[in-house]
Design an enzyme around this catalytic site. Structure first.
Site: not given
Ligand SMILES: *Cc1c(COP(=O)(O)O)cnc(C)c1O
Length: 390
Positions: A71, A151, A179, A199, A201, A237, A326
């Site tokens: 993200g 978030n 989110q 994103s 994860h 890649t 944090c």
């Molecule tokens: C987690 C998050 C990101 C960052 O994504 P990553 O894949 O961890 O770099 C960006 N924007 C929001 C709103 C997020 O919650």
């Protein structure tokens, strides 16, 4: 010890179906997708399928998806890439005070390097005013970047309304939907979105992979040069196992969206109602009802330090998050809570509990049983607390 994970907005576990599929692309199909031989072709096929799975979840065409390292990179590519490509037209950017740092800090960086930046305020629920956005638009405005769901406090922005305005005024519209993906339905066409960040994860896929939707015809300058992968927008890649896992996670998210929304909403409301009734001097941060992300609970518990609360929860096996920054190693109160008008003290006592697929009613019962005890114990040590104060 019983362990309960309530930090799904920070990251999610990888779905076993996703992990199993990825494994094949680590050990069996390890070719470089740019190679013409069998090893390469097999991976290329799987990448094409992943691109379709990702595009389908947001109403895009596969050719409009560029995979990134997550993200953060997608936000940077959207904002820096669009700002650079549009510099002949203008140099003014608009964002909001509650964006993720990947957006906010990128915009601030540009603001110090030749661009003009307007940061829109939010109301006490963490939502921007569409009228203020309209007033902020200038002839030189080239990009509006507003997140879909926040978030920290789960506030959902009026994306469709904003999209109508930016389209009418011929301004690019970027949305960070990290989110909301898999929790809110997203249709980039109907919402008039030009650039959308997602994103893997945060939706039960692997870490280190994400994507930027780039509407057909929109130009963004690349951040990196090299092997011309991803239509030259993102050289390097491809992270094939990661992208393939992300694709599968998107497919599963689409299938589960409706049932997960119901599941998460019910747990969320039970948790919020329980906390509000069992603990005094507590404030819900962010909106309620349909303007709130289905898995987000964020409360400020007065006369308590968020950090001590987190440590106490961790000791009984509950993983949560506070409203302090944090990540930076500091204890600065959250920029989101401050933008919503909370004082430093109240912001410091905030707690975010973000729910996920595997959470159950029993998990919520346990938290509602234990949290009031922890709060009582910590407040007993606080010189500021008396039961009657409010
Ligand atoms: C987690 C998050 C990101 C960052 O994504 P990553 O894949 O961890 O770099 C960006 N924007 C929001 C709103 C997020 O919650």
């Amino acid at each position: 010890m019983k362990r309960i994970y309530l930090d799904h907005s920070a990251t999610t576990p990888v779905d076993p179906q996703v992990a199993e599929l990825m494994m094949k692309y680590f050990v069996d199909y390890y070719g470089n997708p740019s190679s013409v031989h069998y090893y390469g072709r097999e991976v290329r096929k799987a990448l094409d399928e992943a691109r379709t799975q990702v595009a389908t979840l947001i109403g895009a065409n596969p050719a409009e998806i560029a995979f990134t390292s997550g993200g953060t990179e997608a936000d940077n590519l959207a904002i820096q890439g669009a700002a650079k490509a549009k510099l002949k037209k203008g140099n003014h950017l608009i964002t909001s005070a509650i964006e993720h740092h990947a957006v906010l800090d990128t915009c601030k960086h540009l603001g110090k390097n030749g661009y003009e930046l307007t940061i829109l305020p939010v109301d006490e629920e963490g939502i921007i005013s569409v009228d203020e956005l309209k007033k902020a638009i200038r002839p030189e405005t080239i990009l509006v970047s507003i997140m879909h769901a926040n978030n920290e406090v789960g506030s959902i922005q009026p994306i469709e309304e904003i999209g109508k305005i930016t389209k009418q005024q011929d301004i690019l519209f970027h949305v960070d939907a990290v989110q909301s993906l898999g929790k809110c339905s997203i249709d980039v066409k109907a919402m008039n979105i030009d650039l959308l960040t997602i994103s893997s994860h945060k939706i039960y896929g692997p870490k280190g992979v994400g994507a930027l939707y780039i509407r057909k015809g929109v130009r963004v300058s690349p951040l990196m040069f090299g092997g011309a992968q991803e239509r030259k927008i993102r050289s390097g890649t491809e992270n094939a196992p990661g992208i393939i896992g992300f694709g599968k996670a998107c497919e599963l998210a689409g299938q589960r969206m409706e049932s997960e929304r119901a599941h998460l909403t019910s747990l969320r409301d039970k948790l919020i109602d329980g906390i509000m009734s069992k603990i005094d001097n507590v404030k819900l941060n962010g909106p309620s009802g349909s303007k709130r992300l289905v898995n987000n609970v964020n409360v400020s518990i007065n006369f308590i330090e968020g950090e001590s609360l987190l440590l106490s929860l961790d000791m009984i096996g509950v993983a949560a998050s506070s409203g302090s920054a944090c990540t930076s190693g500091s204890l600065d109160p959250s920029h989101v809570l401050l933008a919503m008008g909370l004082s430093h003290e109240v912001a410091h006592g905030s707690l975010r509990l973000s729910l996920g697929m595997q959470n159950t009613d029993e998990d919520i019962d346990y938290v509602l049983e234990e949290l009031p005890k922890i709060v009582d114990r910590l407040r007993a040590m606080s010189p500021l607390y008396t039961k009657t104060s409010c």
